[in-house]
Motif scaffolding. Structure first.
Motif, PDB file in Angstrom:
ATOM      1  N   ARG A   1      57.335 -17.888 -17.674  1.00 31.93           N
ATOM      2  CA  ARG A   1      56.588 -16.840 -16.952  1.00 31.93           C
ATOM      3  C   ARG A   1      55.246 -17.377 -16.448  1.00 31.93           C
ATOM      4  O   ARG A   1      54.842 -17.095 -15.322  1.00 31.93           O
ATOM      5  N   GLU A   2      54.596 -18.147 -17.275  1.00 35.12           N
ATOM      6  CA  GLU A   2      53.272 -18.669 -16.926  1.00 35.12           C
ATOM      7  C   GLU A   2      53.331 -19.689 -15.793  1.00 35.12           C
ATOM      8  O   GLU A   2      52.439 -19.748 -14.957  1.00 35.12           O
ATOM      9  N   HIS A   3      54.381 -20.490 -15.752  1.00 34.13           N
ATOM     10  CA  HIS A   3      54.453 -21.611 -14.812  1.00 34.13           C
ATOM     11  C   HIS A   3      55.537 -21.461 -13.751  1.00 34.13           C
ATOM     12  O   HIS A   3      55.806 -22.409 -13.023  1.00 34.13           O
ATOM     13  N   ARG A   4      56.137 -20.304 -13.630  1.00 38.40           N
ATOM     14  CA  ARG A   4      57.242 -20.107 -12.690  1.00 38.40           C
ATOM     15  C   ARG A   4      56.829 -20.386 -11.237  1.00 38.40           C
ATOM     16  O   ARG A   4      57.627 -20.827 -10.430  1.00 38.40           O
ATOM     17  N   GLY A   5      55.559 -20.154 -10.935  1.00 37.53           N
ATOM     18  CA  GLY A   5      55.060 -20.418  -9.579  1.00 37.53           C
ATOM     19  C   GLY A   5      55.275 -21.860  -9.150  1.00 37.53           C
ATOM     20  O   GLY A   5      55.544 -22.135  -7.979  1.00 37.53           O
ATOM     21  N   ILE A   6      55.163 -22.789 -10.088  1.00 40.39           N
ATOM     22  CA  ILE A   6      55.399 -24.201  -9.773  1.00 40.39           C
ATOM     23  C   ILE A   6      56.836 -24.390  -9.302  1.00 40.39           C
ATOM     24  O   ILE A   6      57.097 -25.057  -8.298  1.00 40.39           O
ATOM     25  N   VAL A   7      57.768 -23.777 -10.012  1.00 39.51           N
ATOM     26  CA  VAL A   7      59.189 -23.906  -9.661  1.00 39.51           C
ATOM     27  C   VAL A   7      59.436 -23.292  -8.281  1.00 39.51           C
ATOM     28  O   VAL A   7      60.159 -23.861  -7.461  1.00 39.51           O
ATOM     29  N   LEU A   8      58.827 -22.149  -8.011  1.00 38.92           N
ATOM     30  CA  LEU A   8      58.997 -21.512  -6.700  1.00 38.92           C
ATOM     31  C   LEU A   8      58.454 -22.392  -5.584  1.00 38.92           C
ATOM     32  O   LEU A   8      59.051 -22.492  -4.512  1.00 38.92           O
ATOM     33  N   LYS A   9      57.320 -23.041  -5.821  1.00 37.71           N
ATOM     34  CA  LYS A   9      56.752 -23.929  -4.804  1.00 37.71           C
ATOM     35  C   LYS A   9      57.659 -25.123  -4.554  1.00 37.71           C
ATOM     36  O   LYS A   9      57.909 -25.481  -3.403  1.00 37.71           O
ATOM     37  N   VAL A  10      58.132 -25.734  -5.617  1.00 38.23           N
ATOM     38  CA  VAL A  10      59.032 -26.881  -5.456  1.00 38.23           C
ATOM     39  C   VAL A  10      60.291 -26.454  -4.703  1.00 38.23           C
ATOM     40  O   VAL A  10      60.700 -27.101  -3.736  1.00 38.23           O
ATOM     41  N   ALA A  11      60.882 -25.350  -5.101  1.00 42.40           N
ATOM     42  CA  ALA A  11      62.110 -24.877  -4.449  1.00 42.40           C
ATOM     43  C   ALA A  11      61.860 -24.534  -2.987  1.00 42.40           C
ATOM     44  O   ALA A  11      62.706 -24.810  -2.132  1.00 42.40           O
ATOM     45  N   SER A  12      60.717 -23.969  -2.684  1.00 42.27           N
ATOM     46  CA  SER A  12      60.402 -23.613  -1.299  1.00 42.27           C
ATOM     47  C   SER A  12      60.257 -24.835  -0.410  1.00 42.27           C
ATOM     48  O   SER A  12      60.572 -24.789   0.777  1.00 42.27           O
ATOM     49  N   VAL A  13      59.785 -25.928  -0.970  1.00 41.17           N
ATOM     50  CA  VAL A  13      59.598 -27.143  -0.191  1.00 41.17           C
ATOM     51  C   VAL A  13      60.916 -27.900  -0.006  1.00 41.17           C
ATOM     52  O   VAL A  13      61.123 -28.547   1.005  1.00 41.17           O
ATOM     53  N   TYR A  14      61.838 -27.774  -0.959  1.00 42.06           N
ATOM     54  CA  TYR A  14      63.079 -28.548  -0.903  1.00 42.06           C
ATOM     55  C   TYR A  14      64.292 -27.764  -0.432  1.00 42.06           C
ATOM     56  O   TYR A  14      65.303 -28.371  -0.092  1.00 42.06           O
ATOM     57  N   ALA A  15      64.251 -26.456  -0.429  1.00 43.07           N
ATOM     58  CA  ALA A  15      65.418 -25.652  -0.050  1.00 43.07           C
ATOM     59  C   ALA A  15      65.370 -25.316   1.434  1.00 43.07           C
ATOM     60  O   ALA A  15      64.304 -25.268   2.041  1.00 43.07           O
ATOM     61  N   TYR A  16      66.540 -25.048   1.996  1.00 44.01           N
ATOM     62  CA  TYR A  16      66.649 -24.792   3.431  1.00 44.01           C
ATOM     63  C   TYR A  16      66.880 -23.339   3.782  1.00 44.01           C
ATOM     64  O   TYR A  16      67.163 -23.019   4.906  1.00 44.01           O
TER      65      TYR A  16
END
Length: 175
Positions: free
Chosen positions: A15-30
């Motif tokens: 919950r605390e760090h989920r934003g990191i995962v969202l940022k990574v996914a946003s940069v790598y996903a199409y």
């Protein structure tokens, strides 16, 4: 810790760090569906690897970035071998996810251009610039990516030079 305690600890950190995962996914996903799939895959890999996390050796965010970027880069490489995939350039809805939705809806044109530029980079350089834009130190970037700090500085210098070249060319053509 055991079982339930590990799960609760993991969920709190997630919950605390989920934003990191969202940022990574946003940069790598199409696209949105692929981004959601990538977030799920990263989350699953984080949980599978959680027993191996040692807070004395690395900050949780460093460990999380390492796993998230490895999953994203691996998926990117698999996708590259599938010729039907098409590149979807970063759009405003991606920027809202990347920025956490805090005022990005009115992002200036340079920010849109920057994220479009990031989308053109190879997977390693995309990871590098993502970490740099997150204000991570060269030491942490090197640790996450498994390269030397000197290599981080060199690669960032080349990326900056390429970015300046594109911006200069765009200004010269009036685009």
């Amino acid at each position: 810790m055991g079982g339930k305690a590990d799960q609760q600890h993991f969920e709190a950190l997630w919950r605390e760090h989920r934003g990191i995962v969202l940022k990574v996914a946003s940069v790598y996903a199409y696209g949105a569906e692929e981004r959601d799939d990538l977030v799920q895959e990263i989350g699953a890999q984080l949980w599978r690897s959680f027993d191996g996390y040692d807070g004395r050796r690395a900050k949780f965010s460093t460990w999380l970035y390492r796993i998230a970027l490895n999953v994203a880069i691996s998926q990117s490489r698999r996708r590259r071998s599938a010729p039907e995939q098409r590149f979807e350039p970063l759009q405003m809805h991606h920027l809202e996810t990347i920025g956490g939705g805090e005022g990005i809806a009115e992002a200036d044109e340079r920010l849109v251009e920057l994220y479009a530029f990031v989308g053109t980079l190879d997977p390693l350089n995309r990871a590098l610039i993502l970490l740099y834009l997150e204000d991570r130190s060269y030491t942490e970037i090197a640790e996450v990516l498994g390269i030397s700090e000197t290599n981080v500085a060199t690669k960032l210098g080349r990326i900056r030079q390429k970015w300046r070249g594109q911006m200069t060319a765009a200004a010269a053509t009036g685009a």
